[in-house]
Motif scaffolding. Structure first.
Motif, PDB file in Angstrom:
ATOM      1  N   MET A 276       2.977   2.276   3.085  1.00 47.44           N
ATOM      2  CA  MET A 276       1.897   1.312   3.331  1.00 47.44           C
ATOM      3  C   MET A 276       1.436   0.613   2.051  1.00 47.44           C
ATOM      4  O   MET A 276       0.742  -0.398   2.115  1.00 47.44           O
ATOM      5  CB  MET A 276       0.730   1.991   4.050  1.00 47.44           C
ATOM      6  CG  MET A 276       1.049   2.426   5.459  1.00 47.44           C
ATOM      7  SD  MET A 276       1.689   1.082   6.480  1.00 47.44           S
ATOM      8  CE  MET A 276       0.206   0.135   6.767  1.00 47.44           C
ATOM      9  N   LYS A 277       1.850   1.160   0.935  1.00 46.44           N
ATOM     10  CA  LYS A 277       1.515   0.540  -0.356  1.00 46.44           C
ATOM     11  C   LYS A 277       1.999  -0.918  -0.401  1.00 46.44           C
ATOM     12  O   LYS A 277       1.378  -1.781  -1.000  1.00 46.44           O
ATOM     13  CB  LYS A 277       2.209   1.360  -1.453  1.00 46.44           C
ATOM     14  CG  LYS A 277       1.822   1.018  -2.840  1.00 46.44           C
ATOM     15  CD  LYS A 277       2.457   2.006  -3.786  1.00 46.44           C
ATOM     16  CE  LYS A 277       2.282   1.512  -5.213  1.00 46.44           C
ATOM     17  NZ  LYS A 277       3.116   2.279  -6.117  1.00 46.44           N
ATOM     18  N   PHE A 278       3.124  -1.161   0.255  1.00 46.37           N
ATOM     19  CA  PHE A 278       3.712  -2.499   0.229  1.00 46.37           C
ATOM     20  C   PHE A 278       3.314  -3.322   1.452  1.00 46.37           C
ATOM     21  O   PHE A 278       3.818  -4.422   1.654  1.00 46.37           O
ATOM     22  CB  PHE A 278       5.239  -2.379   0.158  1.00 46.37           C
ATOM     23  CG  PHE A 278       5.684  -1.465  -0.944  1.00 46.37           C
ATOM     24  CD1 PHE A 278       5.540  -1.847  -2.275  1.00 46.37           C
ATOM     25  CD2 PHE A 278       6.189  -0.205  -0.653  1.00 46.37           C
ATOM     26  CE1 PHE A 278       5.919  -0.990  -3.288  1.00 46.37           C
ATOM     27  CE2 PHE A 278       6.578   0.648  -1.663  1.00 46.37           C
ATOM     28  CZ  PHE A 278       6.433   0.268  -2.996  1.00 46.37           C
ATOM     29  N   ALA A 279       2.437  -2.765   2.273  1.00 40.31           N
ATOM     30  CA  ALA A 279       2.100  -3.435   3.525  1.00 40.31           C
ATOM     31  C   ALA A 279       0.678  -4.010   3.535  1.00 40.31           C
ATOM     32  O   ALA A 279       0.412  -5.015   4.191  1.00 40.31           O
ATOM     33  CB  ALA A 279       2.238  -2.439   4.676  1.00 40.31           C
ATOM     34  N   ILE A 280      -0.212  -3.349   2.818  1.00 47.79           N
ATOM     35  CA  ILE A 280      -1.633  -3.718   2.905  1.00 47.79           C
ATOM     36  C   ILE A 280      -1.947  -4.844   1.914  1.00 47.79           C
ATOM     37  O   ILE A 280      -1.562  -4.783   0.750  1.00 47.79           O
ATOM     38  CB  ILE A 280      -2.510  -2.478   2.595  1.00 47.79           C
ATOM     39  CG1 ILE A 280      -2.175  -1.331   3.567  1.00 47.79           C
ATOM     40  CG2 ILE A 280      -3.993  -2.823   2.660  1.00 47.79           C
ATOM     41  CD1 ILE A 280      -2.672   0.038   3.116  1.00 47.79           C
ATOM     42  N   MET A 281      -2.636  -5.890   2.401  1.00 53.95           N
ATOM     43  CA  MET A 281      -3.041  -7.006   1.524  1.00 53.95           C
ATOM     44  C   MET A 281      -3.966  -6.482   0.430  1.00 53.95           C
ATOM     45  O   MET A 281      -4.759  -5.558   0.679  1.00 53.95           O
ATOM     46  CB  MET A 281      -3.763  -8.072   2.343  1.00 53.95           C
ATOM     47  CG  MET A 281      -2.839  -8.835   3.252  1.00 53.95           C
ATOM     48  SD  MET A 281      -1.619  -9.741   2.275  1.00 53.95           S
ATOM     49  CE  MET A 281      -0.454 -10.196   3.494  1.00 53.95           C
TER      50      MET A 281
END
Ligand SMILES: CSC[C@H]1O[C@H](OP(=O)(O)O)[C@H](O)[C@@H]1O
Ligand SMILES: Nc1ncnc2[nH]cnc12
Length: 305
Positions: A276-281
């Motif tokens: 999710m590190k690369f998913a959340i704005m």
């Protein structure tokens, strides 16, 4: 934040699989999550070794929740809250392929989403935090590879002729009515091998919560694509449901101890943690504190300030 129940593995039982009565029942827990209560109180059960696992009946005991109304966000959030890292889900599915017979098991690796947008399918919905989660590989592939030999062994030892099929594509339809013959044939042309009404949004939510999720699909019927055969009815599904459930319990019993160890060591369950590190704005002052607090229930790493 975690309830510290010391459970690393969660099992979700589908149609026919409403309990794991081959394990020792310890207690029920029923956490109220920011997305409500799970389908049913979660059973904490123990294997003979003492290993504890958490079990949720997707449609509740007595099968009283329609597929479109399963509170999947609460189910996944509650499992994460209990400390779970890996989810082994079971589902009764229709077969879209001649070689996948009722009674056979399958490990899908791909999904075609044919739900109709009426199921809440993201923890970020209605919050001020935006996330675009990678879902190209919707299941935990390392976990699935790990399962393959172990599930196959259980099926072989059961001696009832059930085969294991791997690398299959599952269509998730809205339901609750079954597909038309035209739809069933269209899914085959699209590359679908299996069909159910529940893998979406469960798999999406597990990924958002950074949990490793694998589905054991247990075939009950040939859906409605076969010429000169009647189209599927619930009565057809019921015929194989209890033998499939019995075999599913055997599979669970055989793999859960080792799965718990693997979850502890992190060996096979590394892919999802951190995704999710690369998913959340990026964090912004416009994100509401209350939303960040809500999301910290499932993702404390990113949302506990
Ligand atoms: C009882 S037939 C249709 C029903 O069965 C499957 O349930 P589950 O995935 O929970 O095993 C299918 O998805 C439908 O909900
Ligand atoms: N044919 C089918 N379609 C959708 N979900 C199912 N679950 C079991 N059989 C099914």
């Amino acid at each position: 934040m975690s309830a510290n129940e010391n459970v690393l593995v969660g099992v979700i039982g589908g149609s026919g699989l409403y309990h794991l009565d081959n394990l020792t029942f310890i207690k029920h827990v029923n956490p109220e999550t920011p997305w409500g209560f799970p389908s049913s109180p979660i059973s904490i059960c123990a294997l003979p070794s003492g290993t504890k696992v958490a079990f949720i009946a997707r449609h509740a005991a007595g099968h009283i929740i329609n597929p479109s109304q399963v509170p999947s966000r609460a189910n996944i959030a509650a499992l994460k809250f209990l400390g779970v890292r890996a989810i082994l889900a079971f589902s009764a599915v229709g077969s879209l392929r001649e070689e996948i017979a009722p009674g056979d098991f399958a490990l899908p690796t791909q999904i075609i989403d044919r739900t109709k947008g009426i199921r809440p399918s993201s923890f970020f919905e209605d919050t001020s935090v935006v996330a675009h989660t990678g879902f190209g590989d919707p299941f935990a592939n390392k976990f699935i590879n790990w399962l393959e030999t172990r599930v196959r062994k259980v099926l072989e030892e059961s001696g009832n002729g059930a085969k294991l099929h791997t690398d299959k594509c599952i269509v998730c339809m809205e339901g609750p009515q079954f597909s038309t013959r035209a739809e069933s044939k269209m899914y085959r042309l699209w590359g679908g091998d299996l069909i159910n009404m529940s893998v979406i949004p469960e798999a999406k939510l597990a990924r958002e919560a950074e949990l490793s999720y694998a589905l054991i699909a247990t075939a009950t019927d040939y859906d409605s694509w076969r010429e000169n055969e009647s189209s599927v009815t619930a009565a057809d599904v019921f015929k194989t449901l209890s033998t499939n459930a019995e075999l599913s319990r055997k599979v669970a019993f055989a793999v859960l101890d080792e799965l718990n160890e693997a979850a502890k060591e992190g060996d096979i369950l590394t892919e999802e943690v951190g995704c999710m590190k690369f998913a959340i704005m990026p964090r912004s002052v416009a994100q509401k504190d209350e939303d960040r607090k809500k999301l910290s229930y499932i993702l404390p790493t990113y949302f506990s300030d």
